[in-house]
Design a protein around this motif. Sequence first.
Motif, PDB file in Angstrom:
ATOM      1  N   VAL A   1       0.902  -1.176   0.069  1.00  0.00           N
ATOM      2  CA  VAL A   1      -0.023   0.053   0.175  1.00  0.00           C
ATOM      3  C   VAL A   1       1.052   1.261   0.072  1.00  0.00           C
ATOM      4  O   VAL A   1       0.618   2.180  -0.724  1.00  0.00           O
ATOM      5  CB  VAL A   1      -0.971   0.047   1.038  1.00  0.00           C
ATOM      6  CG1 VAL A   1      -1.646   1.273   1.461  1.00  0.00           C
ATOM      7  CG2 VAL A   1      -1.994  -1.113   1.001  1.00  0.00           C
ATOM      8  N   VAL A   2       2.010   1.291   0.881  1.00  0.00           N
ATOM      9  CA  VAL A   2       2.874   2.574   0.953  1.00  0.00           C
ATOM     10  C   VAL A   2       3.591   2.893  -0.296  1.00  0.00           C
ATOM     11  O   VAL A   2       3.539   3.826  -0.833  1.00  0.00           O
ATOM     12  CB  VAL A   2       3.827   2.212   2.127  1.00  0.00           C
ATOM     13  CG1 VAL A   2       4.781   3.399   2.331  1.00  0.00           C
ATOM     14  CG2 VAL A   2       3.017   2.270   3.259  1.00  0.00           C
ATOM     15  N   LEU A   3       4.193   1.639  -0.841  1.00  0.00           N
ATOM     16  CA  LEU A   3       4.889   1.782  -2.162  1.00  0.00           C
ATOM     17  C   LEU A   3       3.835   2.226  -3.397  1.00  0.00           C
ATOM     18  O   LEU A   3       4.249   3.045  -4.300  1.00  0.00           O
ATOM     19  CB  LEU A   3       5.347   0.303  -2.543  1.00  0.00           C
ATOM     20  CG  LEU A   3       6.388   0.591  -3.920  1.00  0.00           C
ATOM     21  CD1 LEU A   3       7.733   1.261  -3.443  1.00  0.00           C
ATOM     22  CD2 LEU A   3       6.610  -0.798  -4.325  1.00  0.00           C
ATOM     23  N   SER A   4       2.596   1.676  -3.582  1.00  0.00           N
ATOM     24  CA  SER A   4       1.931   2.084  -4.451  1.00  0.00           C
ATOM     25  C   SER A   4       1.254   3.447  -4.250  1.00  0.00           C
ATOM     26  O   SER A   4       1.322   4.258  -5.098  1.00  0.00           O
ATOM     27  CB  SER A   4       0.630   1.004  -4.254  1.00  0.00           C
ATOM     28  OG  SER A   4      -0.418   1.482  -5.051  1.00  0.00           O
ATOM     29  N   LEU A   5       1.083   4.048  -3.155  1.00  0.00           N
ATOM     30  CA  LEU A   5       0.367   5.348  -2.891  1.00  0.00           C
ATOM     31  C   LEU A   5       1.718   6.406  -3.280  1.00  0.00           C
ATOM     32  O   LEU A   5       1.557   7.411  -3.877  1.00  0.00           O
ATOM     33  CB  LEU A   5       0.412   5.535  -1.142  1.00  0.00           C
ATOM     34  CG  LEU A   5       0.256   6.844  -0.865  1.00  0.00           C
ATOM     35  CD1 LEU A   5      -1.104   7.490  -1.625  1.00  0.00           C
ATOM     36  CD2 LEU A   5      -0.071   7.131   0.683  1.00  0.00           C
ATOM     37  N   ALA A   6       3.276   5.941  -3.057  1.00  0.00           N
ATOM     38  CA  ALA A   6       4.069   6.797  -3.333  1.00  0.00           C
ATOM     39  C   ALA A   6       4.186   6.974  -5.022  1.00  0.00           C
ATOM     40  O   ALA A   6       4.582   7.911  -5.509  1.00  0.00           O
ATOM     41  CB  ALA A   6       5.486   6.286  -2.715  1.00  0.00           C
ATOM     42  N   ALA A   7       3.925   5.817  -5.601  1.00  0.00           N
ATOM     43  CA  ALA A   7       4.354   5.743  -7.006  1.00  0.00           C
ATOM     44  C   ALA A   7       2.872   6.276  -7.503  1.00  0.00           C
ATOM     45  O   ALA A   7       3.288   7.115  -8.551  1.00  0.00           O
ATOM     46  CB  ALA A   7       4.141   4.238  -7.476  1.00  0.00           C
ATOM     47  N   GLN A   8       1.981   6.515  -7.242  1.00  0.00           N
ATOM     48  CA  GLN A   8       0.948   7.366  -7.469  1.00  0.00           C
ATOM     49  C   GLN A   8       1.046   8.662  -7.423  1.00  0.00           C
ATOM     50  O   GLN A   8       0.776   9.592  -8.393  1.00  0.00           O
ATOM     51  CB  GLN A   8      -0.586   6.826  -6.746  1.00  0.00           C
ATOM     52  CG  GLN A   8      -1.258   5.478  -7.182  1.00  0.00           C
ATOM     53  CD  GLN A   8      -2.704   5.539  -6.795  1.00  0.00           C
ATOM     54  OE1 GLN A   8      -3.069   6.340  -6.169  1.00  0.00           O
ATOM     55  NE2 GLN A   8      -3.355   5.106  -7.542  1.00  0.00           N
ATOM     56  N   ILE A   9       1.521   8.986  -6.371  1.00  0.00           N
ATOM     57  CA  ILE A   9       2.035  10.778  -6.179  1.00  0.00           C
ATOM     58  C   ILE A   9       3.176  11.135  -7.134  1.00  0.00           C
ATOM     59  O   ILE A   9       2.875  11.967  -7.709  1.00  0.00           O
ATOM     60  CB  ILE A   9       2.438  10.591  -4.760  1.00  0.00           C
ATOM     61  CG1 ILE A   9       1.447  10.444  -3.636  1.00  0.00           C
ATOM     62  CG2 ILE A   9       3.042  12.205  -4.703  1.00  0.00           C
ATOM     63  CD1 ILE A   9       1.787  10.636  -2.248  1.00  0.00           C
ATOM     64  N   VAL A  10       3.952  10.246  -7.338  1.00  0.00           N
ATOM     65  CA  VAL A  10       5.132  10.656  -8.203  1.00  0.00           C
ATOM     66  C   VAL A  10       4.527  10.624  -9.924  1.00  0.00           C
ATOM     67  O   VAL A  10       4.842  11.409 -10.627  1.00  0.00           O
ATOM     68  CB  VAL A  10       6.140   9.761  -8.277  1.00  0.00           C
ATOM     69  CG1 VAL A  10       6.972   9.711  -9.468  1.00  0.00           C
ATOM     70  CG2 VAL A  10       7.110   9.999  -7.061  1.00  0.00           C
ATOM     71  N   ALA A  11       3.386   9.624 -10.015  1.00  0.00           N
ATOM     72  CA  ALA A  11       3.039   9.777 -11.427  1.00  0.00           C
ATOM     73  C   ALA A  11       2.053  10.813 -11.588  1.00  0.00           C
ATOM     74  O   ALA A  11       1.951  11.563 -12.718  1.00  0.00           O
ATOM     75  CB  ALA A  11       2.072   8.402 -11.559  1.00  0.00           C
ATOM     76  N   ARG A  12       1.517  11.472 -10.504  1.00  0.00           N
ATOM     77  CA  ARG A  12       0.584  12.581 -10.618  1.00  0.00           C
ATOM     78  C   ARG A  12       1.270  13.779 -10.744  1.00  0.00           C
ATOM     79  O   ARG A  12       0.894  14.788 -11.392  1.00  0.00           O
ATOM     80  CB  ARG A  12      -0.401  12.412  -9.423  1.00  0.00           C
ATOM     81  CG  ARG A  12      -1.224  13.654  -9.392  1.00  0.00           C
ATOM     82  CD  ARG A  12      -2.372  13.894 -10.331  1.00  0.00           C
ATOM     83  NE  ARG A  12      -3.417  12.801  -9.926  1.00  0.00           N
ATOM     84  CZ  ARG A  12      -4.437  12.874  -9.228  1.00  0.00           C
ATOM     85  NH1 ARG A  12      -4.658  14.086  -8.416  1.00  0.00           N
ATOM     86  NH2 ARG A  12      -5.034  11.882  -8.797  1.00  0.00           N
TER      87      ARG A  12
END
Length: 664
Positions: free
Chosen positions: A523-534
């Motif tokens: 969950v944490v890694l996915s959230l960070a990847a989403q933020i960077v993608a956004r």
Amino acid sequence: MLTLHDLVAVPDFALTLVSGAGDAEVAQVLVPVDPDAEWSGAVAARALVVAEPGRIGRPERLVRALAAGGAAGLVLAGAGAGAGAGAGVGTRTGAGAGTGARTGIGAEVGAGAGAEPVTAAADPAVRQLAAAAAAAGVPLLTGAHPLTAWRELAPRISALTADAARRGQARLAGLLDRLPVPGADERATVRGLAGYLADALDAQVLVHADGEVLAAAPPAAEAALTPLLGTPPGPRQPLAGGGFAQSVLLAPAGDATLVVGTAVPEPDPVLVGYTAKALRLMVAGLRERRTSGAVGDALRGVRLSAFQLFMTGHAVAAQRVVAGIDGALMDSDTAQVFILDCGRAARDTVLAEAERVLAAQVLAVRCPAYRRHLIFLAPDRTGARAEEGLHRLVDTFADARALLGGSLAHPLDAVPDAYGEALDCLTRAGRSPDRVAMATRTTGVVDVLDPAAALSWATHLLRPVLTMPRGGAQILETTAMAVEFEMSATARVMGVHRNTVTRRVRQVFDAVGLDQDAILDRVVLSLAAQIVARHGTAAMAGRDTADVPDLHTLLGEPPLRAWAEKVLRPLADDRRDLLRTVREWVRHGCRYEPAAASLGVAAKTVRSRIRAAEPLLEQDLIDELPRVPGESEHRLASVRPLAVALYATTEPGAARPPLPGGRA
């Protein structure tokens, strides 16, 4: 159709074929009073002319007249055996032959019961008649019955001719019933035609084309007739076990053949001929279908490759690939992804219908990860029409329980996000009355986080990956997809080997200090990847780590808490203690047994409560899509906002979901 072979096979007629082809069709029997009279018009057409040898005064003239008139043959009445074409040639008569049955040229020719024997040597007309018949190509037969008997036999032959005509018409009518309708399966039609021909003629039938047997009736015909495939086409090919075979070419190149084996040399050539015509059409149709199918499969393979390029972030390369086959279809800045679950319908059937309905509107591909799924990538200019067409497609296959999920419009370099969105919607479509679910503009975790603070945290966490000397961004994209959809599905959708995905995921998790097997770490890694993608990546050089917020601070901001309370309100208002169950379940890493022990209930009860919470949250927390053994059944796209919401709403002093902070 009645032939000379058929008549010779009837013992009562006592006929023997001496020379000429036995496949000549017999339509009538003529017993002329004077065989030397003038023959005019088509009087002799398909007629079996019966005459006594001694009454034929002008043999050559008679034979020429019969040949010109298309006669079926000439019968020498009262002759126990036929006169051959040359000295020493003789044949055995059929049953019922009279005295003098053992004859030939230069031998005695019996004249039947009570008749005086006649020798060929004593009667040059017989020798002349035999030679003339052979030269003109008129079949010559001998018959043991005298001319007077033939006047009584003629009506019997006419009756047999009528019966044969009726049988032939019935066979052709049966053939018509078996001719294909438009769109019929060519292979099935070939098998049906071969089976009918075998039954109608009591024959063995083989249809061979392009190096394979398309039909064999009965099944033993394949072994019996295959040796004849290399021989020149034509009738009267002897079979090893007795009987005859004829080969008919079904293609000009000679690479398609019909072989018919029967007890007689040429059975019903009309039926065989018309069946061969129908088979030619079927073979041509099968070849055309193969060619178009091969081309279609190649184009679908190219479209899948283009989609996989989109999924791996290579939008420009993907657009170039699409341009080569579909022109300017994907000449767009944004696109939607639709996923159709074909349910019980055959996927290729649904795909063919979709390609017909949605031509030039979408990039359609078979999903490489899930066998029932079709994926449609629609550019922004055709998205509305594509969605309408897909709704009709769902209605067409309603009985098969087809489902449709669709994303919002995303930039082309964010097609993976659109795919995930469509997949989430597809899981909800099963609860919708019309079996369709489309994504809507809802507020998510990334929307309520402070952009600067969130980007600072995400960039810091992912710095070991983002600063890799080569391919860090691509490795992160692969890992982000893998934690969303699991590694096996990600590998198939992206078109890379599963080992490659596994290696990249392990590399990223090790670099940032998280456990890839723990769902809250994912969950944490996915959230960070989403933020960077956004938001992109923040400048990392020379940055003071003291200015970087930790995850606890990031998730403790009032706007996020307000959002979290709204997300969880449906569970808080439910009387089944769902909120507490869900909180314990997430706190224990989405595992049922420890959550059940904490709550004092059975693990089965925890699972049923999680299922009950899903419609209230409008999320599917447990994935029903097929998984490779050992992969997580949890839908990270749903667990992620739930875990963040539970963390943000945990009261001071209470146990929060243990979201890790990663390597400092």
